[in-house]
Write a protein that holds these residues in place. Sequence first.
Motif, PDB file in Angstrom:
ATOM      1  N   SER B 274      18.261   8.312 -13.931  1.00  0.00           N
ATOM      2  CA  SER B 274      16.900   8.726 -14.300  1.00  0.00           C
ATOM      3  C   SER B 274      16.019   9.149 -13.139  1.00  0.00           C
ATOM      4  O   SER B 274      14.999   9.789 -13.366  1.00  0.00           O
ATOM      5  N   LEU B 300       9.818   7.741 -14.665  1.00  0.00           N
ATOM      6  CA  LEU B 300      11.082   8.368 -15.071  1.00  0.00           C
ATOM      7  C   LEU B 300      11.980   7.365 -15.799  1.00  0.00           C
ATOM      8  O   LEU B 300      12.672   7.727 -16.764  1.00  0.00           O
ATOM      9  N   ARG B 303      10.598   7.105 -19.167  1.00  0.00           N
ATOM     10  CA  ARG B 303      10.894   8.327 -19.923  1.00  0.00           C
ATOM     11  C   ARG B 303      12.300   8.277 -20.498  1.00  0.00           C
ATOM     12  O   ARG B 303      12.554   8.766 -21.600  1.00  0.00           O
ATOM     13  N   GLY B 350       7.908  15.154 -21.162  1.00  0.00           N
ATOM     14  CA  GLY B 350       8.533  13.967 -21.733  1.00  0.00           C
ATOM     15  C   GLY B 350       8.016  12.634 -21.255  1.00  0.00           C
ATOM     16  O   GLY B 350       8.486  11.593 -21.716  1.00  0.00           O
ATOM     17  N   LEU B 351       7.063  12.609 -20.345  1.00  0.00           N
ATOM     18  CA  LEU B 351       6.573  11.318 -19.854  1.00  0.00           C
ATOM     19  C   LEU B 351       5.813  10.598 -20.962  1.00  0.00           C
ATOM     20  O   LEU B 351       5.183  11.225 -21.816  1.00  0.00           O
ATOM     21  N   LEU B 352       5.875   9.271 -20.946  1.00  0.00           N
ATOM     22  CA  LEU B 352       5.075   8.511 -21.878  1.00  0.00           C
ATOM     23  C   LEU B 352       3.609   8.676 -21.505  1.00  0.00           C
ATOM     24  O   LEU B 352       3.267   8.858 -20.333  1.00  0.00           O
TER      25      LEU B 352
END
Lengths: 53, 597
Positions: B274, B300, B303, B350-352
Motif C-alpha cells: 500500500s 494509504l 485507503r 480513493g482516500l478516506l
Amino acid sequence: MTTAQSNDGSDNQQAEKGALPDAPMAMPRQVLEAPRGMSMFRAFLPRATRAGN
Amino acid sequence: MTASSGTGGAGLSRTIALSLSVLAAAGAFMLFLQFGMADGLDSMDVVRSAFILLSTFWLAWGATQALLGLTTRARPPVLPPFNGLGSRTAILVPVYNEDPVTTYSRIAAMDASLKETGLQDHFHFAILSDTRKDDIAAEERIWFERMVQECGAEGRMFYRRRTNNKGRKAGNIEDFFQRSGGAYDFALILDADSLMEGSTIVEMARRMEAEPRLGLLQSLPKVTRARARFGRAMQFSASFHSPVFARGLGMMQGETGPFWGHNAMVRVRAFVESCGLPELSGSPPFGGHIMSHDYVEAALLARAGWIVRLDDDLEGSYEEGPENIVDHAKRDRRWCQGNLQHSRLLTAPGLLMWSRFVFLQGILSYISPLFWLGFLIASILAPWFTPPVNYFPVPYWPFPVFPSNEAWKAIGLAVGIFGLLFLPKLLVVADAVASGRARGFGGAALAIQSSLTELVFSSVTAPILMMFQTRSVFQVLLGRDGGWPTNNRGDGTLSIGEAWGATHWIVTTGVVGLGTCYLLAPGLVPWLLPIVIPMILAPFVVSWTSKRSRTALFTAPLELSPAPVMNLQDRILAAWQGGEAAPLAASEHKVEAPAHA
C-alpha cells in the motif's frame, strides 16, 4: 561491499555488516495525483457526489 | 485508540467536535461583527471577523480534543491468552549523521531488554544508514562490530549504508523492504533517538498477530532526557497534557489512526502493498519526494482497507525532543514543508474522508498563525477604513443617535478565546489531581505549579515560535526547499550571540510592529504588548530557555523513576564512553516488565 538495486533501479553501492536476509518484495508505486475532474468538493463530500471513496 | 476503535464511536466524536468548533467559531464571528458594526460596518470589520472565525475554529478544535480525551481512560484491547509469538519482526533504525555510540547504546539496551522476555529470536535489528559523512560512517561500522560482539547478536543485527539516499527516510525504509521485507511479518520503525522496552515491543507484535486487519500500530512515545528549560517544559507538557489530547484525537480517528513516523509497528505485507510512495510532479517544496511521508502512509494503509491504530495504553515507548527553541524551529521548518506539501494530496483518489481531513488539519496547524497575524494587521489598519460617525442616521429626526457601546462584546470574545486556550489544560490538571495521575509528576501541588508555570512559559515562547512558523510558511510558499538538515541532539545551550543570530529578525519585526501600531492605532498597543514584548526579548528568551534547568518544576514521571531500558542505556553508554565493555551480563540488567495501563 555489495551492490544492490536502489528504488529507481539504479545501482546503489551499499556497505553491509552482517548479511541482511535476501527476501525481496515489490513495492508498487501508489497513485496520489488527483484524477482529472477531481475537486475539493468531490474529495470532501464523496457521498453527495458519488466520487472520492 | 483501543478504547474506541469502532467507526461508530469515531463518527460520534467527530460530529461532537466539529459541531462544538463550528458553534464556537460562529459565535465569535457574530460577536466581533456586532462589535465592529457599533461604529458602522466597514470592510475591515468583515475581514477581521473572518480571521476571528478561522482562528476560533482552530482553537476550539484543539480544545474539543482535550475535552473528548478527558471522557475516557486508556484501555488495552481484549486479547487471547499469550502463548508466545509466531511472527518475526525487523526493528528498523534509520540513521543519518547521528552519533553512533549513543544510537547503538539504545539498540544494545533494547536488545538486552528483549532478551529479558526470552523472545529475542523473534526480533532482528537493521541499522539503515543514510549517513553522508564518511568519518561518521566509518565509526558506524566499527561500533557496529563491537555491539554485535558484545550483545552476542550475530545473525540478529544488521548494518547497511546507502550511498544514494534517494527518498530520504521513507526511501531508506522502502529500500529495506524491497531487499529483505519478505523475511519478516512485521517491522518496528524507529528513529535514531527512539528507545522501547523489550516487553512493549513483544506486546506490539502480539497485538499485530491478534488482529490480522491491523496494518499499523502506533505507540504514544514519551519525551525523555530533556535537560534544558525549554526541553523540560516540552517534556512536561508532552507527558502531562499530550496523552489526553492524543486520546481525544484517537477517539475521532477510530480505525483511521495516525502514523508519526517512528515507534510504530507495521505489517510488512500491508505496508509494501500500500505504501510505495511516488515522487510528486514538479520540484520541491510542493513537488518531488513526499517529505512528511508518515501521514501519507497512514492514509494509504487506510485507503487499502487496513486498520491504523493508536494504542495509547502502551507504556515503554520513548523518544527525545529538541532542547532549545532554535532546534525546535528547525524541525518545525521540515514539518511545515511536509504538511503544506500535503495540499497536493487533498484530492488524491480513493482516500478516506478522514485522511483528507487529517491532511487539512496539518495544513491548518501551520497556517493558523497567519490568521492571527492577519487579524493584527487588519486591526492596526482598521481606523483608516472606519466611516465617520453619523449622529443623525434617521432623516428628519432632530435628535442625535449615539453609537452603542459594544466593547463588552470584544471583552467577552477575548475571555472566550483565552478560555479555549487555557481551559483544556486546566481541566487536564483537575483530572490529573482527581485521578491521582499527578503523583507521578511530584505530587498534586508540584503538578499544579508546573502546569501554571507551563502556561506562562508557553505564553512567552508562543509569539517567538509563531514567528518562526510564519517565516517557514512564507518560505515554503515562495518555493524555498528546506532540505534535509541533520537533527541536533544532546546539549543545545545557546549564548546570547547565537540566539541573536537566529532571532534578530523577530526583534526587528516586533519593534517595527509596535512602532506602527503606536502611530496608527495607539489604542491597540496594550493588546499587542503580550505578543511584541517576547518578540523584542527573543534573544534573551531563546538563550535563557536553552540553559540547563535546575528546578523541580516540570518534573516528569520518568525523571523520578527512569524506565528500566533507560537505565540500561545509561550503563551501556557510560561503559562505552569510558572504554569498557557494555555491562550486558544477565545479572546486571534485570528488567521488570513495564506496566500496560
